[in-house]
Design an enzyme around this catalytic site. Structure first.
Site, mmCIF file in Angstrom:
data_model
loop_
_atom_site.group_PDB
_atom_site.id
_atom_site.type_symbol
_atom_site.label_atom_id
_atom_site.label_comp_id
_atom_site.label_asym_id
_atom_site.label_seq_id
_atom_site.Cartn_x
_atom_site.Cartn_y
_atom_site.Cartn_z
ATOM 1 N N LYS A 41 0.836 -1.212 0.000
ATOM 2 C CA LYS A 41 0.000 0.000 0.000
ATOM 3 C C LYS A 41 0.868 1.259 0.000
ATOM 4 O O LYS A 41 0.627 2.192 -0.764
ATOM 5 C CB LYS A 41 -0.934 0.007 1.230
ATOM 6 C CG LYS A 41 -1.905 -1.175 1.261
ATOM 7 C CD LYS A 41 -2.834 -1.125 2.439
ATOM 8 C CE LYS A 41 -2.166 -1.273 3.785
ATOM 9 N NZ LYS A 41 -1.479 -2.570 3.999
ATOM 10 N N ARG A 121 -10.090 0.230 8.681
ATOM 11 C CA ARG A 121 -9.680 -1.165 8.799
ATOM 12 C C ARG A 121 -10.789 -2.034 9.362
ATOM 13 O O ARG A 121 -10.680 -3.252 9.367
ATOM 14 C CB ARG A 121 -8.492 -1.253 9.746
ATOM 15 C CG ARG A 121 -7.162 -1.365 9.057
ATOM 16 C CD ARG A 121 -6.107 -1.452 10.140
ATOM 17 N NE ARG A 121 -4.880 -2.013 9.697
ATOM 18 C CZ ARG A 121 -3.888 -1.305 9.172
ATOM 19 N NH1 ARG A 121 -4.020 -0.027 8.976
ATOM 20 N NH2 ARG A 121 -2.753 -1.889 8.842
ATOM 21 N N ARG A 160 11.514 -6.223 4.335
ATOM 22 C CA ARG A 160 11.435 -4.752 4.360
ATOM 23 C C ARG A 160 12.410 -4.189 5.398
ATOM 24 O O ARG A 160 12.544 -4.698 6.494
ATOM 25 C CB ARG A 160 10.021 -4.301 4.712
ATOM 26 C CG ARG A 160 9.945 -2.794 4.898
ATOM 27 C CD ARG A 160 8.532 -2.275 4.912
ATOM 28 N NE ARG A 160 7.729 -2.858 5.963
ATOM 29 C CZ ARG A 160 6.429 -2.643 6.103
ATOM 30 N NH1 ARG A 160 5.801 -1.879 5.238
ATOM 31 N NH2 ARG A 160 5.753 -3.202 7.075
ATOM 32 N N ARG A 193 11.165 -3.042 11.198
ATOM 33 C CA ARG A 193 10.093 -2.522 12.056
ATOM 34 C C ARG A 193 9.714 -3.574 13.093
ATOM 35 O O ARG A 193 9.684 -4.763 12.791
ATOM 36 C CB ARG A 193 8.858 -2.216 11.188
ATOM 37 C CG ARG A 193 8.733 -0.769 10.809
ATOM 38 C CD ARG A 193 7.667 -0.500 9.771
ATOM 39 N NE ARG A 193 6.330 -1.025 10.012
ATOM 40 C CZ ARG A 193 5.281 -0.792 9.214
ATOM 41 N NH1 ARG A 193 5.427 -0.035 8.139
ATOM 42 N NH2 ARG A 193 4.101 -1.323 9.463
ATOM 43 N N ARG A 204 -0.733 -9.659 12.826
ATOM 44 C CA ARG A 204 -1.276 -8.652 11.905
ATOM 45 C C ARG A 204 -2.124 -9.306 10.811
ATOM 46 O O ARG A 204 -3.186 -8.801 10.456
ATOM 47 C CB ARG A 204 -0.139 -7.863 11.252
ATOM 48 C CG ARG A 204 0.504 -6.866 12.188
ATOM 49 C CD ARG A 204 1.848 -6.434 11.676
ATOM 50 N NE ARG A 204 1.762 -5.523 10.555
ATOM 51 C CZ ARG A 204 2.802 -5.224 9.773
ATOM 52 N NH1 ARG A 204 3.983 -5.792 9.973
ATOM 53 N NH2 ARG A 204 2.667 -4.363 8.801
HETATM 54 P P1 AP5 Z 1 4.865 -1.608 1.689
HETATM 55 O O1 AP5 Z 1 4.514 -0.740 0.539
HETATM 56 O O2 AP5 Z 1 5.656 -1.023 2.811
HETATM 57 O O3 AP5 Z 1 3.553 -2.358 2.231
HETATM 58 P P2 AP5 Z 1 2.316 -1.821 3.071
HETATM 59 O O4 AP5 Z 1 1.098 -2.518 2.557
HETATM 60 O O5 AP5 Z 1 2.283 -0.331 3.084
HETATM 61 O O6 AP5 Z 1 2.737 -2.424 4.471
HETATM 62 P P3 AP5 Z 1 2.520 -1.871 5.930
HETATM 63 O O7 AP5 Z 1 3.213 -2.871 6.819
HETATM 64 O O8 AP5 Z 1 2.941 -0.463 6.079
HETATM 65 O O9 AP5 Z 1 0.980 -2.032 6.066
HETATM 66 P P4 AP5 Z 1 0.169 -2.139 7.351
HETATM 67 O O10 AP5 Z 1 -1.217 -1.989 6.834
HETATM 68 O O11 AP5 Z 1 0.395 -3.362 8.167
HETATM 69 O O12 AP5 Z 1 0.785 -0.991 8.231
HETATM 70 P P5 AP5 Z 1 0.236 0.390 8.727
HETATM 71 O O13 AP5 Z 1 1.389 1.279 8.754
HETATM 72 O O14 AP5 Z 1 -0.994 0.819 8.018
HETATM 73 O O15 AP5 Z 1 5.641 -2.890 1.105
HETATM 74 C C1 AP5 Z 1 6.200 -3.855 1.952
HETATM 75 C C2 AP5 Z 1 7.572 -4.281 1.387
HETATM 76 O O16 AP5 Z 1 7.396 -4.938 0.148
HETATM 77 C C3 AP5 Z 1 8.526 -3.097 1.112
HETATM 78 O O17 AP5 Z 1 9.828 -3.487 1.481
HETATM 79 C C4 AP5 Z 1 8.431 -2.867 -0.404
HETATM 80 O O18 AP5 Z 1 9.642 -2.392 -0.955
HETATM 81 C C5 AP5 Z 1 8.098 -4.263 -0.913
HETATM 82 N N1 AP5 Z 1 7.176 -4.216 -2.047
HETATM 83 C C6 AP5 Z 1 6.035 -3.476 -2.144
HETATM 84 N N2 AP5 Z 1 5.411 -3.729 -3.294
HETATM 85 C C7 AP5 Z 1 6.158 -4.663 -3.938
HETATM 86 C C8 AP5 Z 1 6.019 -5.335 -5.186
HETATM 87 N N3 AP5 Z 1 4.981 -5.096 -6.001
HETATM 88 N N4 AP5 Z 1 6.978 -6.240 -5.532
HETATM 89 C C9 AP5 Z 1 8.035 -6.495 -4.720
HETATM 90 N N5 AP5 Z 1 8.213 -5.878 -3.527
HETATM 91 C C10 AP5 Z 1 7.287 -4.973 -3.139
HETATM 92 O O19 AP5 Z 1 -0.236 0.027 10.209
HETATM 93 C C11 AP5 Z 1 0.665 -0.399 11.183
HETATM 94 C C12 AP5 Z 1 -0.108 -0.701 12.463
HETATM 95 O O20 AP5 Z 1 -0.765 0.502 12.937
HETATM 96 C C13 AP5 Z 1 -1.226 -1.731 12.380
HETATM 97 O O21 AP5 Z 1 -0.734 -3.044 12.495
HETATM 98 C C14 AP5 Z 1 -2.095 -1.318 13.567
HETATM 99 O O22 AP5 Z 1 -1.535 -1.737 14.783
HETATM 100 C C15 AP5 Z 1 -2.008 0.192 13.532
HETATM 101 N N6 AP5 Z 1 -3.079 0.801 12.723
HETATM 102 C C16 AP5 Z 1 -2.899 1.595 11.622
HETATM 103 N N7 AP5 Z 1 -4.073 1.986 11.131
HETATM 104 C C17 AP5 Z 1 -5.028 1.438 11.933
HETATM 105 C C18 AP5 Z 1 -6.450 1.461 11.933
HETATM 106 N N8 AP5 Z 1 -7.124 2.147 10.984
HETATM 107 N N9 AP5 Z 1 -7.112 0.760 12.868
HETATM 108 C C19 AP5 Z 1 -6.449 0.072 13.822
HETATM 109 N N10 AP5 Z 1 -5.098 0.014 13.883
HETATM 110 C C20 AP5 Z 1 -4.399 0.676 12.953
#
Ligand code: AP5
Length: 267
Positions: A41, A121, A160, A193, A204
Site C-alpha cells: 500500500k 480497517r 522490508r 520494524r 497482523r
Molecule cells: P509496503 O509498501 O511497505 O507495504 P504496506 O502494505 O504499506 O505495508 P505496511 O506494513 O505499512 O501495512 P500495514 O497496513 O500493516 O501498516 P500500517 O502502517 O498501516 O511494502 C512492503 C515491502 O514490500 C517493502 O519493502 C516494499 O519495498 C516491498 N514491495 C512493495 N510492493 C512490492 C512489489 N509489487 N513487488 C516487490 N516488492 C514490493 O499500520 C501499522 C499498524 O498501525 C497496524 O498493524 C495497527 O496496529 C495500527 N493501525 C494503523 N491503522 C489502523 C487502523 N485504521 N485501525 C487500527 N489500527 C491501525
C-alpha cells in the site's frame, strides 16, 4: 501543488498546518487503499501521490510519528496504549483511531484530495468515515483493494527495511540499497520494524483476516470497490491501479503534469 511529502497537519493533528500549499488540482481525487499488511500500500501510495497529487494519509504513519517523539507519546496514555498494540501487531482500538481521524477532519476536505492508507480497517471505522465525509463534502472516488497471496506478503514484510533517519522503505531483495543496511537517500541506518518481526506479522495477518470481510462488503455495496492484483512488480501493480481509475471515466489530464501544463501561461 502541496509540497511533496508534507503531511504536517495529518501527522501532528491539532492546529498544525501543512507548508506552502500551491495550486490545487482541477479535480482532486479521494481514494482509499485497502489490503493486508505488507501487500504494498505504501509503495503504491507514493506512486499515486506523484501522479495525482492526492495527499497520502496513513494512520500507521501517525502512530510511527508519535513513536519517534517519545515525549509526546509518553504524555499520552492513549497513544502509549496504541503504540503497544501496534508493536504486538494488533489493531489499535476503533475508539482511538476514530478520535485521531476526527481530530484531523480538515485533511478530509483538503482541496488536494486524499489517499487514505490503513484506514478504515474495520466496518465501524468505514461507517464513521462515511459520516465524516457526509459532513465535510467529498465523496470517495474509489476504494482499491490490493490483493496478493500470503506467501508473497510474508516475503515482502520479512525483507522490508526502513531508514531510521528519512523513513524511506527498502527491501533486501526487491528494492536493495547499494550498501547493505545503509539508506541510499540519506546514509541513515536501516532497521526492521517491530511489527515486521515474524511473531507480530502473524498477529497482523490474523487481525486483517478477522476484520476486513465486512469492510469489503461495505464498499462493494456502495459500488466503489475495485480489487487489484498486487502480486506483480510495483510497476505492474501501479498499471493495474491506473487501469481501474481510467475505467472510472476520469479524463487522464488530471495527472499533475497535465494539470500543470494546462495552468502554464501560453508561450
Ligand atoms: P509496503 O509498501 O511497505 O507495504 P504496506 O502494505 O504499506 O505495508 P505496511 O506494513 O505499512 O501495512 P500495514 O497496513 O500493516 O501498516 P500500517 O502502517 O498501516 O511494502 C512492503 C515491502 O514490500 C517493502 O519493502 C516494499 O519495498 C516491498 N514491495 C512493495 N510492493 C512490492 C512489489 N509489487 N513487488 C516487490 N516488492 C514490493 O499500520 C501499522 C499498524 O498501525 C497496524 O498493524 C495497527 O496496529 C495500527 N493501525 C494503523 N491503522 C489502523 C487502523 N485504521 N485501525 C487500527 N489500527 C491501525
Amino acid at each position: 501543488m502541496l509540497r511533496k511529502g508534507d503531511r504536517t497537519a495529518w501527522l501532528k493533528g491539532g492546529r498544525a498546518t501543512c507548508i506552502a500549499p500551491g495550486p490545487f488540482p482541477k479535480r482532486p481525487w479521494y481514494l482509499v487503499l485497502l489490503g493486508p499488511p505488507g501487500v504494498g500500500k505504501g509503495t503504491q501510495a507514493d506512486k499515486l501521490v506523484e501522479t495525482y497529487g492526492a495527499c497520502h494519509l496513513s494512520t500507521g504513519e501517525i502512530f510511527r510519528a508519535a513513536c519517534r517523539n517519545p515525549c509526546e507519546a509518553a504524555d499520552s496514555p492513549v497513544m502509549r496504549a496504541a503504540l503497544d498494540a501496534m508493536a504486538r501487531g494488533e489493531l489499535v482500538s476503533d475508539e482511538i483511531v476514530i478520535e485521531i481521524i476526527r481530530e484531523r477532519i480538515r485533511c478530509l476536505h483538503c482541496m488536494h484530495g486524499f489517499l487514505l492508507d490503513g484506514f478504515p480497517r474495520t466496518v465501524e471505522q468505514a461507517r464513521v468515515l462515511d459520516q465524516l465525509l457526509e459532513q465535510v463534502g467529498p465523496r470517495l472516488d474509489a476504494v482499491i483493494l490490493l490483493d496478493a497471496p500470503e506467501e508473497v506478503i510474508i516475503q515482502r514484510l520479512s525483507g522490508r527495511r526502513v531508514c531510521r533517519r528519512c523513513k524511506a522503505s527498502w527491501h533486501v531483495q526487491y528494492k536493495p540499497t547499494r550498501v547493505d543496511g545503509i539508506c541510499d537517500n540519506c546514509g541513515g541506518e536501516l532497521f526492521l520494524r517491530d511489527d515486521d518481526r515474524p511473531e507480530s506479522v502473524k498477529v497482523r495477518l490474523d487481525a486483517y483476516r478477522n476484520t476486513i470481510g465486512p469492510v469489503i462488503d461495505h464498499y462493494r455495496d456502495s459500488g466503489v470497490l475495485h480489487v487489484v492484483d498486487a502480486s506483480g512488480s510495483p510497476e505492474q501493480v501501479f498499471a493495474n491501479i491506473r487501469a481501474v481509475l481510467e475505467a472510472e471515466g476520469r479524463p487522464w489530464e488530471k495527472t499533475l503534469d497535465e494539470a500543470a501544463a494546462r495552468q502554464a501561461p501560453p508561450a
